[in-house]
Design an enzyme around this catalytic site. Structure first.
Site, short mmCIF file in Angstrom:
data_model
loop_
_atom_site.label_atom_id
_atom_site.label_comp_id
_atom_site.label_asym_id
_atom_site.label_seq_id
_atom_site.Cartn_x
_atom_site.Cartn_y
_atom_site.Cartn_z
N LYS A 52 -7.21 9.74 -7.66
CA LYS A 52 -7.64 10.51 -6.48
C LYS A 52 -8.59 11.64 -6.90
CE LYS A 52 -5.98 8.89 -2.56
NZ LYS A 52 -6.92 8.24 -1.66
N GLU A 62 0.31 -0.51 -4.68
CA GLU A 62 -0.82 0.41 -4.83
C GLU A 62 -0.25 1.81 -4.70
OE1 GLU A 62 -4.13 3.00 -3.16
OE2 GLU A 62 -2.12 2.62 -2.40
N HIS A 83 0.83 -1.21 0.00
CA HIS A 83 0.00 0.00 0.00
C HIS A 83 0.86 1.26 0.00
CE1 HIS A 83 -2.53 2.93 2.45
NE2 HIS A 83 -3.20 2.78 1.32
N ARG A 84 0.74 2.06 -1.04
CA ARG A 84 1.60 3.24 -1.27
C ARG A 84 3.07 2.80 -1.28
NH1 ARG A 84 -1.07 7.49 3.11
NH2 ARG A 84 -3.17 6.63 3.01
N ASP A 120 -1.20 6.37 -5.59
CA ASP A 120 -2.25 7.36 -5.82
C ASP A 120 -1.79 8.39 -6.85
OD1 ASP A 120 -3.92 6.51 -3.40
OD2 ASP A 120 -1.95 6.90 -2.52
N ASP A 148 0.76 -2.14 4.50
CA ASP A 148 1.90 -1.22 4.58
C ASP A 148 3.21 -1.97 4.83
OD1 ASP A 148 0.10 0.92 4.41
OD2 ASP A 148 -0.08 1.09 6.60
N HIS A 150 -0.17 10.84 -2.14
CA HIS A 150 -1.48 10.49 -1.58
C HIS A 150 -2.40 11.69 -1.39
CE1 HIS A 150 -4.46 9.69 1.59
NE2 HIS A 150 -4.58 8.54 0.96
N GLU A 164 -4.66 4.27 -7.98
CA GLU A 164 -5.88 4.91 -7.47
C GLU A 164 -6.00 6.33 -8.03
OE1 GLU A 164 -6.56 5.22 -3.17
OE2 GLU A 164 -8.21 6.60 -3.61
O1 G3P Z 1 -6.65 1.86 -2.56
C1 G3P Z 1 -6.83 1.51 -1.24
C2 G3P Z 1 -6.43 2.57 -0.29
O2 G3P Z 1 -5.21 3.10 -0.70
C3 G3P Z 1 -7.45 3.66 -0.17
O3 G3P Z 1 -7.17 4.54 0.86
O4 G3P Z 1 -6.50 6.74 1.71
O5 G3P Z 1 -4.82 4.96 1.52
O6 G3P Z 1 -5.68 6.05 -0.52
P1 G3P Z 1 -5.98 5.61 0.88
CA CA Z 2 -4.69 4.80 -2.18
#
Ligand code: G3P
Ligand code: CA
Length: 247
Positions: free
Chosen positions: A113, A36, A9-10, A38, A231, A51, A111
């Site tokens: 945004k 993943e 994640h990120r 953004d 994470d 993000h 993602e």
């Molecule tokens: O894509 C899943 C997750 O990343 C969504 O929440 O706030 O971390 O972008 P956020």
């Molecule tokens: Ca995200």
């Protein structure tokens, strides 16, 4: 044996500055299946990986991403606020992430945004970048803004898409049925056995976010999800491996 994938994640956000090449590289090194990240737009229409809508929390710059040119954003440091060790880590552009990704086989959940700012035309720009870099088979486009995902469906029906949810609506089944997308991305805290059964029955891939705790990871694995976003990919991979060895 169930094949559950791990997406960082990120990037490996728990150990490296989020949404940077360093965090993505760490994910690759741990053996994660995907990352993943953004995407936002700069003032001059470049695709920027970060993000927040603003630069303040994670970079050396301040203000909105949308108010800075690509040239200005290139001067920003996206590492030092995480740790001095990462001083000099840059804010990546989507094209740079794709260039980096040519050296590995990681899947990429991009993602869009667009839930707070509209970023007019961002869907087409992301699609153009995917086509240009021939990443068609390696990307999943997701958004909390389901209209953005509808735009992608119209512009590039062959690309994999997913619906992001913050909380789960009462009419989840109807939404998933009507949208006919392929990915269901719920907050892992909201995912129930019933919701996962609904999504599965409708043919959706289930990719909850963000599970860092070993107990949560095993709970999701037990539900038969397809991907776990975390994470800490290294820890998650170990937890899954142990679980599979004992199963
Ligand atoms: O894509 C899943 C997750 O990343 C969504 O929440 O706030 O971390 O972008 P956020
Ligand atoms: Ca995200």
């Amino acid at each position: 044996m169930q094949n559950i994938k791990i997406f960082a994640h990120r990037g490996s956000k728990g150990t490296h500055p989020e949404n940077t090449i360093a965090a993505f590289q760490k994910a690759a090194e741990t053996g994660a299946d995907g990352i993943e990240f953004d995407v936002h737009l700069s003032a001059d229409g470049e695709l920027i990986i970060i993000h927040d809508e603003t630069l303040d929390r994670t970079t050396s710059l301040t203000g909105y991403v949308k108010d800075h040119s690509a040239k200005e954003l290139k001067t920003g440091d996206a590492g030092v606020k995480f740790s001095k060790e990462f001083l000099g880590e840059r804010i990546p552009f989507l094209s740079e992430v794709f260039d980096w990704a040519k050296g590995n086989g990681l899947l990429m959940n991009i993602e869009l945004k667009t839930d707070k700012l509209a970023y007019e035309g961002i869907e087409q720009k992301v699609i153009d970048a995917i086509r240009h870099h021939e990443m068609d088979q390696r990307v999943i486009l997701s958004s909390f803004n389901h209209q953005s995902i509808e735009k992608v469906k119209l512009l590039a029906p062959d690309l994999e898409r997913a619906l992001l949810f913050e909380g789960l609506p009462e009419n989840l089944e109807q939404i998933l049925r009507d949208k006919q997308e392929s990915g269901f991305h719920p907050d892992q805290n909201n995912l129930t056995e019933a919701a996962s059964q609904i999504a599965k029955t409708l043919g959706y891939k289930i990719r909850p976010w963000v599970a860092n705790d070993g107990g949560d990871i095993l709970k999701l694995a037990g539900m038969g999800v397809d991907v776990i976003m975390t994470d800490f990919p290294e820890k998650a991979l170990k937890a899954l491996k142990d679980w599979q060895a004992n199963g």
